[in-house]
Write a protein that holds these residues in place. Structure first.
Motif, PDB file in Angstrom:
ATOM      1  N   SER A 137      72.908 -93.719  45.700  1.00 21.16           N
ATOM      2  CA  SER A 137      72.328 -94.397  46.865  1.00 21.16           C
ATOM      3  C   SER A 137      71.085 -93.649  47.329  1.00 21.16           C
ATOM      4  CB  SER A 137      73.339 -94.422  48.010  1.00 21.16           C
ATOM      5  OG  SER A 137      74.520 -95.059  47.614  1.00 21.16           O
ATOM      6  N   PHE A 138      70.216 -94.365  48.044  1.00 26.16           N
ATOM      7  CA  PHE A 138      69.012 -93.724  48.565  1.00 26.16           C
ATOM      8  C   PHE A 138      68.791 -94.144  50.006  1.00 26.16           C
ATOM      9  CE2 PHE A 138      64.492 -92.973  49.229  1.00 26.16           C
ATOM     10  CZ  PHE A 138      64.400 -91.664  48.790  1.00 26.16           C
ATOM     11  N   PHE A 139      68.554 -93.156  50.863  1.00 26.11           N
ATOM     12  CA  PHE A 139      68.279 -93.390  52.274  1.00 26.11           C
ATOM     13  C   PHE A 139      66.832 -93.006  52.550  1.00 26.11           C
ATOM     14  CE2 PHE A 139      68.096 -92.332  56.769  1.00 26.11           C
ATOM     15  CZ  PHE A 139      68.795 -93.373  57.338  1.00 26.11           C
ATOM     16  N   LEU A 140      66.097 -93.923  53.152  1.00 23.07           N
ATOM     17  CA  LEU A 140      64.672 -93.725  53.408  1.00 23.07           C
ATOM     18  C   LEU A 140      64.437 -93.705  54.920  1.00 23.07           C
ATOM     19  CD1 LEU A 140      61.846 -93.620  52.101  1.00 23.07           C
ATOM     20  CD2 LEU A 140      61.884 -96.102  52.061  1.00 23.07           C
ATOM     21  N   LEU A 141      63.925 -92.598  55.412  1.00 24.19           N
ATOM     22  CA  LEU A 141      63.606 -92.493  56.828  1.00 24.19           C
ATOM     23  C   LEU A 141      62.463 -93.434  57.193  1.00 24.19           C
ATOM     24  CD1 LEU A 141      63.752 -88.640  57.428  1.00 24.19           C
ATOM     25  CD2 LEU A 141      65.189 -90.368  58.546  1.00 24.19           C
ATOM     26  N   ASP A 142      62.610 -94.131  58.306  1.00 24.17           N
ATOM     27  CA  ASP A 142      61.564 -95.040  58.777  1.00 24.17           C
ATOM     28  C   ASP A 142      60.200 -94.349  58.847  1.00 24.17           C
ATOM     29  OD1 ASP A 142      63.296 -97.188  59.060  1.00 24.17           O
ATOM     30  OD2 ASP A 142      63.610 -96.850  61.205  1.00 24.17           O
ATOM     31  N   LYS A 143      60.197 -93.113  59.319  1.00 28.58           N
ATOM     32  CA  LYS A 143      58.918 -92.409  59.484  1.00 28.58           C
ATOM     33  C   LYS A 143      58.262 -92.064  58.150  1.00 28.58           C
ATOM     34  CE  LYS A 143      60.838 -87.742  59.961  1.00 28.58           C
ATOM     35  NZ  LYS A 143      61.027 -86.613  60.865  1.00 28.58           N
ATOM     36  N   HIS A 144      58.979 -92.216  57.045  1.00 26.72           N
ATOM     37  CA  HIS A 144      58.427 -91.953  55.722  1.00 26.72           C
ATOM     38  C   HIS A 144      57.819 -93.208  55.086  1.00 26.72           C
ATOM     39  CE1 HIS A 144      60.797 -87.991  54.877  1.00 26.72           C
ATOM     40  NE2 HIS A 144      60.005 -87.921  55.937  1.00 26.72           N
ATOM     41  N   ILE A 145      57.966 -94.348  55.766  1.00 28.55           N
ATOM     42  CA  ILE A 145      57.390 -95.600  55.276  1.00 28.55           C
ATOM     43  C   ILE A 145      56.021 -95.745  55.918  1.00 28.55           C
ATOM     44  CG2 ILE A 145      57.682 -98.101  55.121  1.00 28.55           C
ATOM     45  CD1 ILE A 145      60.738 -97.555  55.529  1.00 28.55           C
ATOM     46  N   LEU A 146      54.982 -95.630  55.103  1.00 29.82           N
ATOM     47  CA  LEU A 146      53.609 -95.606  55.592  1.00 29.82           C
ATOM     48  C   LEU A 146      52.852 -96.826  55.101  1.00 29.82           C
ATOM     49  CD1 LEU A 146      53.020 -91.901  54.534  1.00 29.82           C
ATOM     50  CD2 LEU A 146      53.832 -92.704  56.760  1.00 29.82           C
ATOM     51  N   GLY A 147      51.837 -97.225  55.821  1.00 29.32           N
ATOM     52  CA  GLY A 147      51.001 -98.334  55.394  1.00 29.32           C
ATOM     53  C   GLY A 147      51.658 -99.673  55.656  1.00 29.32           C
ATOM     54  N   LEU A 148      50.955-100.715  55.246  1.00 28.36           N
ATOM     55  CA  LEU A 148      51.425-102.074  55.474  1.00 28.36           C
ATOM     56  C   LEU A 148      51.385-102.870  54.187  1.00 28.36           C
ATOM     57  CD1 LEU A 148      49.419-102.780  58.741  1.00 28.36           C
ATOM     58  CD2 LEU A 148      51.853-102.257  58.579  1.00 28.36           C
ATOM     59  N   ASP A 149      52.289-103.826  54.066  1.00 28.17           N
ATOM     60  CA  ASP A 149      52.323-104.807  52.990  1.00 28.17           C
ATOM     61  C   ASP A 149      52.074-104.164  51.623  1.00 28.17           C
ATOM     62  OD1 ASP A 149      52.882-106.788  54.875  1.00 28.17           O
ATOM     63  OD2 ASP A 149      50.770-106.968  55.344  1.00 28.17           O
ATOM     64  N   GLU A 150      51.082-104.660  50.887  1.00 25.36           N
ATOM     65  CA  GLU A 150      50.843-104.150  49.536  1.00 25.36           C
ATOM     66  C   GLU A 150      50.262-102.743  49.543  1.00 25.36           C
ATOM     67  OE1 GLU A 150      49.183-106.729  46.636  1.00 25.36           O
ATOM     68  OE2 GLU A 150      50.177-108.481  47.485  1.00 25.36           O
ATOM     69  N   ASP A 151      49.818-102.278  50.696  1.00 31.30           N
ATOM     70  CA  ASP A 151      49.302-100.916  50.803  1.00 31.30           C
ATOM     71  C   ASP A 151      50.397 -99.927  51.182  1.00 31.30           C
ATOM     72  OD1 ASP A 151      46.697-101.719  50.214  1.00 31.30           O
ATOM     73  OD2 ASP A 151      46.293-102.212  52.312  1.00 31.30           O
ATOM     74  N   LEU A 152      51.647-100.367  51.156  1.00 30.92           N
ATOM     75  CA  LEU A 152      52.752 -99.504  51.542  1.00 30.92           C
ATOM     76  C   LEU A 152      52.788 -98.267  50.654  1.00 30.92           C
ATOM     77  CD1 LEU A 152      56.158-100.298  52.775  1.00 30.92           C
ATOM     78  CD2 LEU A 152      56.104 -99.022  50.650  1.00 30.92           C
ATOM     79  N   SER A 153      52.973 -97.150  51.283  1.00 32.32           N
ATOM     80  CA  SER A 153      53.162 -95.903  50.552  1.00 32.32           C
ATOM     81  C   SER A 153      54.286 -95.146  51.239  1.00 32.32           C
ATOM     82  CB  SER A 153      51.869 -95.084  50.518  1.00 32.32           C
ATOM     83  OG  SER A 153      51.496 -94.691  51.821  1.00 32.32           O
ATOM     84  N   LEU A 154      54.776 -94.151  50.547  1.00 31.63           N
ATOM     85  CA  LEU A 154      55.881 -93.365  51.065  1.00 31.63           C
ATOM     86  C   LEU A 154      55.462 -91.916  51.207  1.00 31.63           C
ATOM     87  CD1 LEU A 154      58.758 -94.826  48.863  1.00 31.63           C
ATOM     88  CD2 LEU A 154      58.096 -95.518  51.171  1.00 31.63           C
ATOM     89  N   HIS A 155      55.986 -91.282  52.233  1.00 33.10           N
ATOM     90  CA  HIS A 155      55.765 -89.851  52.441  1.00 33.10           C
ATOM     91  C   HIS A 155      56.276 -89.111  51.201  1.00 33.10           C
ATOM     92  CE1 HIS A 155      56.470 -85.845  54.119  1.00 33.10           C
ATOM     93  NE2 HIS A 155      55.568 -86.169  55.043  1.00 33.10           N
TER      94      HIS A 155
END
Length: 186
Positions: A137-155
């Protein structure tokens, strides 16, 4: 070619969880893996809540699950658990609705205090649906979700571990096709 279904269990139209699902769909498609993204919030509420699998929209969603070789379950974390919307959908699937499939449980949330919601809440339900393999399983912190839509990147603290989990998932997809389990033949 493998077919992966991403199931987003967020009720929000501005969901970070759903955007992560879109991001994963693009990543996998870029590797030649066919992807579909089922957004549960778009299903009609009355048939979904009454488990009316005869409803055309609900039946189409269940058929998407049946066709998939792999499932990515993407859910926000609410009250230390996966979303009720996802639970309602999983409850209407047949007893072995994930038979022969590889499954990746993924959750987003505001605090690492909710990490165990995946393994103590969602994993037993997933296991009861008879998958061939459930990857880490993988848990992703909200604050690690950067950018919008197709420009989404992760910390960086989440990007590399998510890559490792996706690699496990891709390896699981390369296993026995789901048509060959539970007495079905390819």
């Amino acid at each position: 070619m493998s077919n992966v279904l991403i199931i987003s269990g967020s009720p929000s139209a501005t969901s970070k969880t759903e955007r992560v699902g879109d991001h994963l769909a693009r990543r996998l498609a870029g590797e030649g893996i066919a992807t579909e993204h089922l957004r549960l919030r778009r299903l009609p509420p009355r048939p979904l809540l009454s488990a009316d699998a005869a409803d055309p929209d609900v039946a189409a969603a269940v058929a998407q699950v049946e066709r998939a070789d792999g499932i990515i379950l993407a859910t926000p974390t609410y009250k230390a658990a996966y979303s009720g919307l996802l639970k309602v959908f999983l409850d209407l699937l047949p007893q072995f609705g994930f038979a022969g499939k590889a499954v990746l449980p993924l959750a987003t949330g505001g605090s690492v205090a909710h990490v165990l919601a995946l393994d103590y809440g969602l994993r037993p339900v997933v296991q009861s649906l008879g998958p061939r393999h459930v990857v880490q399983s993988f848990f992703l912190l909200d604050k690690h979700i950067l950018g919008l839509d197709e420009d989404l990147s992760l910390h960086a603290d989440s990007a590399a571990p998510l890559e490792d989990v996706l690699a496990q998932f891709r390896k699981a997809l390369d296993g026995v096709p789901h048509e060959t389990v539970l007495g079905r033949s390819a």
